[in-house]
Write a protein that holds these residues in place. Structure first.
Motif, PDB file in Angstrom:
ATOM      1  N   TYR A  35       0.809  -1.222   0.000  1.00  0.00           N
ATOM      2  CA  TYR A  35       0.000   0.000   0.000  1.00  0.00           C
ATOM      3  C   TYR A  35       0.844   1.275   0.000  1.00  0.00           C
ATOM      4  O   TYR A  35       0.290   2.368  -0.148  1.00  0.00           O
ATOM      5  N   ARG A  36       2.162   1.133   0.140  1.00  0.00           N
ATOM      6  CA  ARG A  36       3.056   2.289   0.062  1.00  0.00           C
ATOM      7  C   ARG A  36       3.725   2.422  -1.300  1.00  0.00           C
ATOM      8  O   ARG A  36       4.574   3.295  -1.489  1.00  0.00           O
ATOM      9  N   SER A  38       4.897   3.474  -4.876  1.00  0.00           N
ATOM     10  CA  SER A  38       4.967   4.867  -5.325  1.00  0.00           C
ATOM     11  C   SER A  38       3.921   5.227  -6.384  1.00  0.00           C
ATOM     12  O   SER A  38       3.603   6.410  -6.543  1.00  0.00           O
ATOM     13  N   ARG A  40       0.853   4.480  -6.293  1.00  0.00           N
ATOM     14  CA  ARG A  40      -0.458   4.635  -5.665  1.00  0.00           C
ATOM     15  C   ARG A  40      -0.611   6.076  -5.139  1.00  0.00           C
ATOM     16  O   ARG A  40       0.289   6.608  -4.491  1.00  0.00           O
ATOM     17  N   HIS A  41      -1.774   6.632  -5.391  1.00  0.00           N
ATOM     18  CA  HIS A  41      -2.072   7.967  -4.882  1.00  0.00           C
ATOM     19  C   HIS A  41      -3.401   7.992  -4.122  1.00  0.00           C
ATOM     20  O   HIS A  41      -3.562   8.774  -3.200  1.00  0.00           O
ATOM     21  N   HIS A  43      -5.192   4.531  -3.730  1.00  0.00           N
ATOM     22  CA  HIS A  43      -5.270   3.167  -3.181  1.00  0.00           C
ATOM     23  C   HIS A  43      -4.065   2.888  -2.284  1.00  0.00           C
ATOM     24  O   HIS A  43      -3.239   2.017  -2.562  1.00  0.00           O
ATOM     25  N   THR A  44      -4.012   3.625  -1.209  1.00  0.00           N
ATOM     26  CA  THR A  44      -2.861   3.647  -0.309  1.00  0.00           C
ATOM     27  C   THR A  44      -3.225   3.106   1.073  1.00  0.00           C
ATOM     28  O   THR A  44      -4.359   2.683   1.315  1.00  0.00           O
ATOM     29  N   GLN A  45      -2.271   3.180   1.980  1.00  0.00           N
ATOM     30  CA  GLN A  45      -2.544   2.832   3.375  1.00  0.00           C
ATOM     31  C   GLN A  45      -3.691   3.673   3.931  1.00  0.00           C
ATOM     32  O   GLN A  45      -4.492   3.194   4.738  1.00  0.00           O
ATOM     33  N   GLU A 157      -3.080   8.352 -10.664  1.00  0.00           N
ATOM     34  CA  GLU A 157      -2.838   6.923 -10.852  1.00  0.00           C
ATOM     35  C   GLU A 157      -2.985   6.529 -12.316  1.00  0.00           C
ATOM     36  O   GLU A 157      -2.362   5.563 -12.761  1.00  0.00           O
TER      37      GLU A 157
END
Length: 209
Positions: A35-36, A38, A40-41, A43-45, A157
Motif C-alpha cells: 500500500y506504500r 509509489s 499509488r495515490h 489506493h494507499t494505506q 494513478e
C-alpha cells in the motif's frame, strides 16, 4: 474522511487474535509495503485505514465481521493501473494467506467473494457484501474537498491515459453510479452519504464535459 490511523500493527494483531491465528507479522509488513508503492495515490494505506474506520461504525451489523475486516485489508493489496485483474489478484493473495493459516473453506470463500465484490459490477445479495461494497464506495459521499482530493489522486494513478480517453471512461463509471436507484445499499450509508455522493458525482461530471 479525516486522516485515519486504523492500519496499524496493533489492529492487525487484534484481528489475528480474534481468528485464533499467529500474528503473521510478515504478511502485515508485506501489505504495508504494497500500500506504500509509489504509483499509488488513492489506493494507499490511508484508503485502507479509512475503510477500517468506516467498518467500525457498522461492525455490529456484520454477520461475519472477521471476514469483512480481512477482505478490507486485502482488497487493494494488488493494484496496478495497467492491469484489469487487480481484484482477482488481491483475492488470490488473500486465499494464499488463508490457506497458510488453515482457515476453513467457508471463510476462504467468504473473503474471496467480498474482495471480488469491489469490482462494483453487481448488486449485493447479502448484508455483509453490501457493507463491503458501501465501505469501498464511501469516498463518493465525502466532503467536497475530500472528494476533490480523491478525484485528483485517481487521475494521477491513471496519468498515462490520454485526457480524452480518461474523461470518457471516467464519465461512464460515474454515470453508471447515478443510474442506480441507490448508490449505497446499506441503510447506514444510504442515509448519511447518498445525497452528497450524487452531488459530488454530478459536480465532477460537469468538469469532465
Amino acid at each position: 474522511m479525516t486522516k485515519g490511523t486504523a492500519m496499524t500493527p496493533d489492529r492487525w494483531q487484534t484481528l489475528m487474535l480474534g481468528l485464533g491465528w499467529p500474528q503473521n507479522e510478515a504478511t502485515f509488513a508485506a501489505l504495508s509495503d504494497a500500500y506504500r508503492q509509489s504509483h499509488r495515490h488513492y489506493h494507499t494505506q490511508q484508503h485502507i485505514a479509512d475503510c477500517l474506520t468506516r467498518f467500525d461504525s457498522l461492525r455490529h451489523e456484520a454477520e461475519q465481521p472477521h471476514a469483512i475486516e480481512l477482505a478490507l485489508w486485502f482488497h487493494d493489496a494488488v493494484y496496478d493501473p495497467y492491469r484489469s485483474d487487480n481484484e482477482q489478484a488481491s483475492a488470490d493473495w488473500a486465499m494464499r494467506f488463508l490457506h497458510e493459516n488453515s482457515a476453513p473453506v467457508s471463510l476462504r470463500d467468504r473473503v474471496h467473494g467480498l474482495i471480488v465484490a469491489t469490482l462494483h459490477d453487481a448488486v449485493a445479495t447479502d448484508h455483509d457484501t453490501a457493507i463491503m461494497i458501501d465501505i469501498d464506495l464511501s469516498i463518493l459521499g465525502a466532503t467536497p474537498d475530500a472528494y476533490d482530493a480523491y478525484r485528483h489522486a485517481i487521475r494521477r494513478e491513471y496519468r498515462w491515459v490520454p485526457g480524452l480517453l480518461f474523461r470518457r471512461n471516467r464519465r461512464a463509471v460515474l454515470e453508471s453510479f447515478l443510474r442506480r436507484k441507490r448508490i449505497f445499499q446499506t441503510d447506514h450509508f444510504h442515509s448519511s452519504l447518498e445525497d452528497q455522493a450524487r452531488r459530488n458525482i454530478n459536480a465532477e461530471l460537469e468538469g469532465l464535459r
